[in-house]
Design an enzyme around this catalytic site. Structure first.
Site, PDB file in Angstrom:
ATOM      1  N   GLY A 140       0.792  -1.238   0.000  1.00 50.21           N
ATOM      2  CA  GLY A 140       0.000   0.000   0.000  1.00 50.21           C
ATOM      3  C   GLY A 140       0.814   1.272   0.000  1.00 50.21           C
ATOM      4  N   SER A 141       2.072   1.219  -0.531  1.00 48.58           N
ATOM      5  CA  SER A 141       2.853   2.468  -0.515  1.00 48.58           C
ATOM      6  C   SER A 141       2.210   3.526  -1.426  1.00 48.58           C
ATOM      7  CB  SER A 141       4.308   2.210  -0.924  1.00 48.58           C
ATOM      8  OG  SER A 141       4.379   1.860  -2.285  1.00 48.58           O
ATOM      9  N   ASN A 142       1.630   3.086  -2.528  1.00 49.27           N
ATOM     10  CA  ASN A 142       0.932   4.064  -3.388  1.00 49.27           C
ATOM     11  C   ASN A 142      -0.305   4.614  -2.682  1.00 49.27           C
ATOM     12  OD1 ASN A 142       2.065   4.422  -6.227  1.00 49.27           O
ATOM     13  ND2 ASN A 142       2.258   2.214  -5.895  1.00 49.27           N
ATOM     14  N   LEU A 213      -4.649  -6.869  -7.438  1.00 46.59           N
ATOM     15  CA  LEU A 213      -4.176  -7.914  -8.345  1.00 46.59           C
ATOM     16  C   LEU A 213      -5.268  -8.732  -9.018  1.00 46.59           C
ATOM     17  CD1 LEU A 213      -0.963  -9.040  -6.435  1.00 46.59           C
ATOM     18  CD2 LEU A 213      -1.304  -7.221  -8.101  1.00 46.59           C
ATOM     19  N   ASN A 230      -5.746   2.612 -13.203  1.00 44.99           N
ATOM     20  CA  ASN A 230      -4.788   1.662 -12.638  1.00 44.99           C
ATOM     21  C   ASN A 230      -3.382   2.175 -12.884  1.00 44.99           C
ATOM     22  OD1 ASN A 230      -3.791  -0.847 -11.583  1.00 44.99           O
ATOM     23  ND2 ASN A 230      -3.389  -1.507 -13.686  1.00 44.99           N
ATOM     24  N   HIS A 232       0.496   0.651 -13.552  1.00 46.36           N
ATOM     25  CA  HIS A 232       1.226  -0.571 -13.886  1.00 46.36           C
ATOM     26  C   HIS A 232       2.722  -0.265 -13.863  1.00 46.36           C
ATOM     27  CE1 HIS A 232       1.691  -4.568 -15.553  1.00 46.36           C
ATOM     28  NE2 HIS A 232       2.623  -4.057 -16.339  1.00 46.36           N
ATOM     29  N   ASP A 273      -4.518  -4.775 -18.147  1.00 48.84           N
ATOM     30  CA  ASP A 273      -3.558  -3.741 -18.575  1.00 48.84           C
ATOM     31  C   ASP A 273      -3.767  -3.242 -20.005  1.00 48.84           C
ATOM     32  OD1 ASP A 273      -2.251  -4.157 -16.090  1.00 48.84           O
ATOM     33  OD2 ASP A 273      -1.194  -5.872 -16.949  1.00 48.84           O
ATOM     34  N   GLU A 302       6.162   6.118  -9.283  1.00 49.91           N
ATOM     35  CA  GLU A 302       4.723   5.995  -9.011  1.00 49.91           C
ATOM     36  C   GLU A 302       4.291   7.015  -7.959  1.00 49.91           C
ATOM     37  OE1 GLU A 302       3.933   1.324 -10.038  1.00 49.91           O
ATOM     38  OE2 GLU A 302       4.315   1.818  -7.964  1.00 49.91           O
TER      39      GLU A 302
HETATM   40  C1  GAR Z   1       2.942  -1.094  -7.628  1.00 47.46           C
HETATM   41  O1  GAR Z   1       4.246  -1.081  -8.103  1.00 47.46           O
HETATM   42  C2  GAR Z   1       1.970  -1.184  -8.776  1.00 47.46           C
HETATM   43  O2  GAR Z   1       2.440  -0.594  -9.944  1.00 47.46           O
HETATM   44  C3  GAR Z   1       1.869  -2.678  -8.954  1.00 47.46           C
HETATM   45  O3  GAR Z   1       1.836  -3.183  -7.653  1.00 47.46           O
HETATM   46  C4  GAR Z   1       2.658  -2.367  -6.830  1.00 47.46           C
HETATM   47  C5  GAR Z   1       1.914  -2.070  -5.543  1.00 47.46           C
HETATM   48  O4  GAR Z   1       2.790  -1.472  -4.646  1.00 47.46           O
HETATM   49  N1  GAR Z   1       0.714  -3.015  -9.701  1.00 47.46           N
HETATM   50  C6  GAR Z   1       0.698  -4.000 -10.570  1.00 47.46           C
HETATM   51  O5  GAR Z   1       1.650  -4.723 -10.772  1.00 47.46           O
HETATM   52  C7  GAR Z   1      -0.632  -4.176 -11.309  1.00 47.46           C
HETATM   53  N2  GAR Z   1      -0.436  -5.017 -12.452  1.00 47.46           N
HETATM   54  P1  GAR Z   1       2.201  -0.800  -3.321  1.00 47.46           P
HETATM   55  O6  GAR Z   1       1.300  -1.830  -2.645  1.00 47.46           O
HETATM   56  O7  GAR Z   1       3.424  -0.512  -2.484  1.00 47.46           O
HETATM   57  O8  GAR Z   1       1.477   0.417  -3.730  1.00 47.46           O
END
Ligand code: GAR
Length: 325
Positions: A140-142, A213, A230, A232, A273, A302
Site C-alpha cells: 500500500g505504498s501508493n 491484483l 490503474n 502498472h 492492462d 509511481e
Molecule cells: C505497484 O508497483 C503497482 O504498480 C503494482 O503493484 C505495486 C503495488 O505497490 N501493480 C501491478 O503490478 C498491477 N499489475 P504498493 O502496494 O506498495 O502500492
C-alpha cells in the site's frame, strides 16, 4: 428517474424532495412576479410580454429559488446550481482551472499540487467532493502517498480502502489513517453483485487501483465508466497481461535486457492492462539492477506521479461530466 437525479446530484431522497420543492415554489413565485410586473406596467403586447418574461426568468428566478432554498435548507446546493448555469451561459467566470486534454496529460511534466486545483469556493460537499476508493492488495505504498496528497483537499477524499487480502499492509495504513475498509471476496466480486451497490451506497465516485491484483468484473467497470484507473509498473503495452504484477514485471524487464522501464497510468477495461493510457514516465534500467532495485526506482516514479495524475483526471472528469448536466 429520481434515482438517476439522486446519483447525478449526489443527494439523498429527502434532499431531492426538498430540492424539487424549491424548484416548484421558486418557479411559481417567478411566474407570479412576472404577471404582477406586467399588470403594474400595463403591458399588453404579446412580444413585450415574452421579453419581460425572459428577463424575469434570468433575473428573478435565481433570486426566487435562492430565497426559497434558504427556507428549505438547500441554499448550498442552489448556490452551486446557479453558479453552474451562470458559467454555462458565460455570465460568471469559471472558478475551476483549465484542465489539460488527455493527450497533454500523457508524458506531461506539468506539476499540479492538490492545492493548485483546490482553490475556489468549497462551501458544501453535495458535489465538490469526489469520493475515491483505493483498491489495493499489498503493502500500500501508493495508497499511502495518495492519502497524503489528498489529506487536506476538500475536492477529493479517499473515502474507502478496498482490499482482497485480509493481511495486506494497506489495511494497517487504512486503520492508521482512519479510512473505512471493504474486504473484497472473490465469489461476490466475480459471481455476485460486483460490490456495485455497496460502492454506490458509500457514495464512491471514482476508483483507483493501486496494486490490486484481481481483474475487475465487467459489471463494476460498466457502473464506473471512465472512472477507474490503474497503475502498472512498466511501459505498457509491453510487460502487461495476466501474471504481470509487482516483481514479475521487473524480472521480465531485466531478463529482456531492457535499457529503460517506467510506469503507466491507464483507464481500466475488461482486460488486463489494456485500457487507454493516460500517462507514462520512464526510468533507466542499470546493468547491476535486480528486481528489487528496479522496483525501488519504479515505486519512486509511481509516488511522484500517481496522486497528481489522479487529481488531474478527476478534475477533468468533473469539468466534462458537469454537476447539473
Ligand atoms: C505497484 O508497483 C503497482 O504498480 C503494482 O503493484 C505495486 C503495488 O505497490 N501493480 C501491478 O503490478 C498491477 N499489475 P504498493 O502496494 O506498495 O502500492
Amino acid at each position: 428517474m429520481f434515482k438517476g437525479l439522486r446519483n447525478k446530484w449526489k443527494v439523498n431522497a429527502i434532499q431531492l424532495t426538498l430540492i424539487l420543492l424549491t424548484f416548484a415554489i421558486g418557479g411559481s413565485l417567478t411566474g407570479y412576479a412576472g404577471r404582477k410586473l406586467m399588470n403594474i406596467f400595463g403591458i399588453e403586447q404579446k412580444w413585450i410580454w415574452i421579453i419581460v418574461y425572459l428577463l424575469v426568468i434570468v433575473i428573478l428566478w435565481p433570486i426566487a429559488v435562492l430565497i426559497v432554498s434558504i427556507l428549505t435548507g438547500q441554499f448550498p446546493f442552489f448556490l452551486q446550481y446557479i453558479r453552474k448555469i451562470g458559467r454555462r451561459m458565460r455570465l460568471i467566470r469559471s472558478t475551476e482551472p483549465e484542465v489539460d486534454s488527455r493527450e497533454s496529460i500523457v508524458n506531461s511534466d506539468k506539476k499540479l499540487t492538490s492545492e493548485s486545483w483546490d482553490s475556489g469556493p468549497t462551501t458544501n460537499d453535495y458535489r465538490l467532493t469526489t469520493n475515491i476508493a483505493i483498491f489495493a492488495s499489498g503493502a500500500g505504498s501508493n495508497a499511502q502517498k495518495i492519502i497524503e496528497y489528498f489529506r487536506n483537499s476538500n475536492k477529493i477524499k479517499v473515502a474507502l480502502i478496498a482490499c482482497n487480502n485480509p493481511v495486506a499492509g494497506v489495511l494497517a495504513i487504512a486503520a492508521r489513517e482512519n479510512i473505512p475498509v471493504l474486504i473484497i471476496e472473490k465469489e461476490r466480486l466475480f459471481r455476485g453483485d460486483g460490490y456495485v451497490e455497496e460502492l454506490k451506497e458509500k457514495k464512491i465516485d471514482f476508483i483507483v487501483l493501486a496494486g490490486f491484483l484481481w481483474k475487475l468484473p465487467s459489471r463494476l467497470i460498466k457502473a464506473y465508466p471512465g472512472r477507474i484507473i490503474n497503475i502498472h509498473p512498466a511501459l505498457l503495452p509491453n510487460y502487461g497481461g495476466k501474471g504481470m504484477y509487482g516483481n514479475n514485471v521487473h524480472h521480465a524487464v531485466l531478463a529482456a535486457g531492457e535499457k529503460e522501464s517506467g510506469i503507466t497510468i491507464h483507464y481500466v477495461d475488461e482486460y488486463y492492462d489494456s485500457g487507454d493510457i493516460i500517462f507514462q514516465a520512464k526510468c533507466v534500467v542499470l546493468p547491476a539492477d535486480t528486481a528489487e532495485t528496479l522496483a525501488q526506482r519504479i515505486h519512486a516514479l509511481e509516488h511522484e506521479h500517481y496522486p497528481r495524475v489522479i487529481g488531474e483526471v478527476v478534475t477533468k472528469l468533473k469539468s466534462v461530466d458537469s454537476f447539473i448536466g
